[in-house]
Motif scaffolding. Sequence first.
Motif, PDB file in Angstrom:
ATOM      1  N   UNK A 210     -10.295   3.931  -9.437  1.00 23.29           N
ATOM      2  CA  UNK A 210      -9.386   4.333  -8.376  1.00 23.29           C
ATOM      3  C   UNK A 210     -10.116   4.260  -7.040  1.00 23.29           C
ATOM      4  N   UNK A 211      -9.559   3.535  -6.093  1.00 20.93           N
ATOM      5  CA  UNK A 211     -10.150   3.385  -4.762  1.00 20.93           C
ATOM      6  C   UNK A 211      -9.312   4.192  -3.785  1.00 20.93           C
ATOM      7  N   UNK A 212      -9.880   5.287  -3.286  1.00 23.16           N
ATOM      8  CA  UNK A 212      -9.139   6.177  -2.404  1.00 23.16           C
ATOM      9  C   UNK A 212      -9.257   5.716  -0.959  1.00 23.16           C
ATOM     10  N   UNK A 213      -8.175   5.797  -0.193  1.00 23.26           N
ATOM     11  CA  UNK A 213      -8.248   5.416   1.218  1.00 23.26           C
ATOM     12  C   UNK A 213      -8.862   6.535   2.054  1.00 23.26           C
ATOM     13  N   UNK A 214      -9.968   6.290   2.739  1.00 25.75           N
ATOM     14  CA  UNK A 214     -10.529   7.334   3.599  1.00 25.75           C
ATOM     15  C   UNK A 214      -9.669   7.548   4.834  1.00 25.75           C
ATOM     16  N   UNK A 215      -9.859   8.679   5.478  1.00 25.81           N
ATOM     17  CA  UNK A 215      -9.116   8.961   6.694  1.00 25.81           C
ATOM     18  C   UNK A 215      -9.681   8.150   7.855  1.00 25.81           C
ATOM     19  N   UNK A 218     -10.035   3.000  10.396  1.00 25.73           N
ATOM     20  CA  UNK A 218     -10.709   1.926   9.656  1.00 25.73           C
ATOM     21  C   UNK A 218     -10.644   2.137   8.142  1.00 25.73           C
ATOM     22  N   UNK A 219      -9.812   3.087   7.698  1.00 26.58           N
ATOM     23  CA  UNK A 219      -9.753   3.393   6.270  1.00 26.58           C
ATOM     24  C   UNK A 219      -9.299   2.226   5.425  1.00 26.58           C
ATOM     25  N   UNK A 220      -8.292   1.479   5.890  1.00 26.10           N
ATOM     26  CA  UNK A 220      -7.792   0.343   5.111  1.00 26.10           C
ATOM     27  C   UNK A 220      -8.839  -0.754   4.995  1.00 26.10           C
ATOM     28  N   UNK A 221      -9.559  -1.003   6.080  1.00 28.79           N
ATOM     29  CA  UNK A 221     -10.624  -2.015   6.033  1.00 28.79           C
ATOM     30  C   UNK A 221     -11.703  -1.607   5.031  1.00 28.79           C
ATOM     31  N   UNK A 222     -11.980  -0.310   4.966  1.00 28.07           N
ATOM     32  CA  UNK A 222     -12.978   0.178   4.009  1.00 28.07           C
ATOM     33  C   UNK A 222     -12.500  -0.035   2.576  1.00 28.07           C
ATOM     34  N   UNK A 223     -11.201   0.166   2.325  1.00 30.69           N
ATOM     35  CA  UNK A 223     -10.650  -0.069   0.983  1.00 30.69           C
ATOM     36  C   UNK A 223     -10.795  -1.538   0.600  1.00 30.69           C
ATOM     37  N   UNK A 224     -10.496  -2.444   1.532  1.00 31.69           N
ATOM     38  CA  UNK A 224     -10.624  -3.877   1.254  1.00 31.69           C
ATOM     39  C   UNK A 224     -12.070  -4.236   0.940  1.00 31.69           C
ATOM     40  N   UNK A 246      -5.688   0.958  -6.105  1.00 32.23           N
ATOM     41  CA  UNK A 246      -6.126   1.281  -4.748  1.00 32.23           C
ATOM     42  C   UNK A 246      -4.919   1.632  -3.900  1.00 32.23           C
ATOM     43  N   UNK A 247      -5.186   2.145  -2.712  1.00 31.39           N
ATOM     44  CA  UNK A 247      -4.110   2.500  -1.787  1.00 31.39           C
ATOM     45  C   UNK A 247      -4.557   2.204  -0.369  1.00 31.39           C
ATOM     46  N   UNK A 248      -3.648   1.652   0.421  1.00 30.47           N
ATOM     47  CA  UNK A 248      -3.875   1.447   1.850  1.00 30.47           C
ATOM     48  C   UNK A 248      -2.763   2.171   2.600  1.00 30.47           C
ATOM     49  N   UNK A 249      -3.035   2.536   3.837  1.00 30.05           N
ATOM     50  CA  UNK A 249      -2.068   3.317   4.604  1.00 30.05           C
ATOM     51  C   UNK A 249      -1.096   2.442   5.364  1.00 30.05           C
ATOM     52  N   UNK A 250      -1.603   1.433   6.045  1.00 22.81           N
ATOM     53  CA  UNK A 250      -0.778   0.607   6.920  1.00 22.81           C
ATOM     54  C   UNK A 250      -0.179  -0.549   6.121  1.00 22.81           C
ATOM     55  N   UNK A 251       1.137  -0.746   6.223  1.00 24.43           N
ATOM     56  CA  UNK A 251       1.796  -1.815   5.482  1.00 24.43           C
ATOM     57  C   UNK A 251       1.303  -3.195   5.891  1.00 24.43           C
ATOM     58  N   UNK A 267      -2.191  -2.206  -5.884  1.00 26.52           N
ATOM     59  CA  UNK A 267      -2.436  -1.629  -4.558  1.00 26.52           C
ATOM     60  C   UNK A 267      -1.151  -0.976  -4.065  1.00 26.52           C
ATOM     61  N   UNK A 268      -1.231   0.303  -3.775  1.00 29.29           N
ATOM     62  CA  UNK A 268      -0.088   1.048  -3.254  1.00 29.29           C
ATOM     63  C   UNK A 268      -0.153   1.091  -1.733  1.00 29.29           C
ATOM     64  N   UNK A 269       0.998   0.999  -1.104  1.00 26.26           N
ATOM     65  CA  UNK A 269       1.083   1.110   0.349  1.00 26.26           C
ATOM     66  C   UNK A 269       1.647   2.489   0.685  1.00 26.26           C
ATOM     67  N   UNK A 270       0.814   3.326   1.290  1.00 28.21           N
ATOM     68  CA  UNK A 270       1.214   4.704   1.576  1.00 28.21           C
ATOM     69  C   UNK A 270       2.438   4.730   2.483  1.00 28.21           C
TER      70      UNK A 270
END
Length: 644
Positions: A210-215, A218-224, A246-251, A267-270
């Motif tokens: 599980x890859x958690x999106x940090x706050x 730049x959180x989405x870039x970190x997930x990638x 994994x999850x990213x915040x920005x669509x 990959x889920x889009x928050x």
Amino acid sequence: MAQQHTTSLRLRLRYRFDHLVSGGTTALIGWLALACLAVVVPASTVLVWSDRAAPATLSGRLTAVWVSVGQTLKIGGAVGSPLHVLASVSLALVALLFVSTLVSLITTGINRRIMSLRLGHSTVLETRHTVVLGWSDQVFPVIGELVAANANQRRSAVAVLAPQDKVWMESEIATRVGDGGRTRIVCRNGSTTDPAELCRVSPRTAKAVLVLPPTGDTGDAHVVKTLLALDTAVPGAGEKEAVVVAAVRDSRNHVTARLAAGPAGHVLCVDDIVARLLVQTARQPGLSLVYSELLDFAGDEFYPVAAEGLVGRTFDEALLSFATSCAVGLLHADGSVTLNPVRGTVIGPADRIVVISRDDDTAVREDPAALAALVEEGAIVSTPGPGPAPAERLLLLGWNRRAPLVIEQLDQYVGPGTTLDVVALGAYASTHDALAVTAARSRLEVSLHTGDITDPLTLAKLDVPSYDGVIVIGETQALAVTDPQEGVEAAADDRTLVTLLHLRAIGDAAGRELALTTEMSDDRNRLLAPARGGADFIVSGRLISLLMTQISESPYLAEVFEELFTAEGHEFHLKPATDYVRAGHEVCFATAVESARRRRECAVGYRLRAGSATAPGHGVRINPDKRQRIRFSEEDWLIVLAES
């Protein structure tokens, strides 16, 4: 007259000792030797002179003192010729130096190993464990749900890798999650974007990652980058046995993250999920409680069960084949899922039935004829299908990155002529994104208004009780956070709490309950919210954590949730119970299931108006026993899975 300052003897001695220690190793050894001699020699002399069996001559007593000193300091204390004594002392000193060095080396090695373990740099030697990469507030509900999911397992493990102190992470998890039960929780320190450090949690032998999106922005870039590092650490799709979620915040970053995760990753889009669920819940109050029950491992959730005895029969027959479970779809051999199959769909030999059940061992098949005999035909209501959605007045308070998605989703659900008033701070209500969403709406008429939603005067001018529905979202883009520890999302939750406080006062003054749906980031803030019991809250952090955990345990659920959270396909609805069974008639729940089946719907539960203010269920009952008798009133709802 100048005042004299006196220094205590204790402070002067301490100052002298500190000065002595700062002199270096050589000086310290010398002073230590003198201190030992200053104590040992006088003490040995007293021992010899006070011994009645001591030699009578002075030379004999001095020799006895030497022997005592030598034995005490482990330097032999041999007597004889000077050469013999010198050789004996030399050998004793060499032996003492060797033993001291050996002890020092062993101690240093042990200390290094302890420090290495404390730093969390050792490798986790586990198999079939779950790996959690990253650290945010989502880590606590994720681990809590994994512990609940593994409660019936004999042995399980969760390995967390994050750039945090290992001991601190373990302490935080113990405080926020509590006892792990049979699940061992292991923390390791390291960068999730470094393939070498990723190997510390053994992703190659894990069952799920599980890859958690940090706050942060730049959180989405970190997930990638983490997904790319994971691909480097475990190269080749054939070697990856773990389910990657994994999850990213920005669509806008969703497609990029899916490419990095590969075809087998999820990959889920928050933003998309939260916006869809906000709209669905705003259209059907109480729906958030249904999803909370279905996504939480502590309640009823989705399970695939073998279709023993039902192969060759239709899915309609499966609806009344489980007394303590609710059939909702079919899982095919290729991994695809069909929710609420069309009437007449035959269950194949490789198909599995997707049910909502308390656990995977509670989906026990019953005799369909026995359950069908419980259906009371006289209580079933036959009414025409729902007509077109009426025009409504809706209110959206606040603006953030998800607001355009919310408006886009609303346009797909509402009836023609529906109006939406958006109230947000002026600098953001007039942005290009805000203005763009007002155009090209086929059903929804959007009006933008400037105002501070935490200002009671602004809310008073809106006549909030006159709206059919109110949605409150966090104003993350309008905030300038001065405390980096607080964060933008926490500050947005604070403003949301203030807004809810004023809305509650408005509802009390009007003598009615507002149809309110609220977005929050932190589940702890939801507990503080000044709202009625059972109010609809979409807590983005907890929602995504529950979805990720469910998919990590059952990958086929990714397709199920994708369909449930879109305007097309099937989703859960709360419909008036009296559209299915007669009000005031006590019937078995099997009667409601049969009534829903005739409309091509799957009944999975109900919500009673009388219990809507009572925690923890707030009137919601998922997966009741079909033999249970229930009396519905005009204000109760039936929970069904049906086409949008």
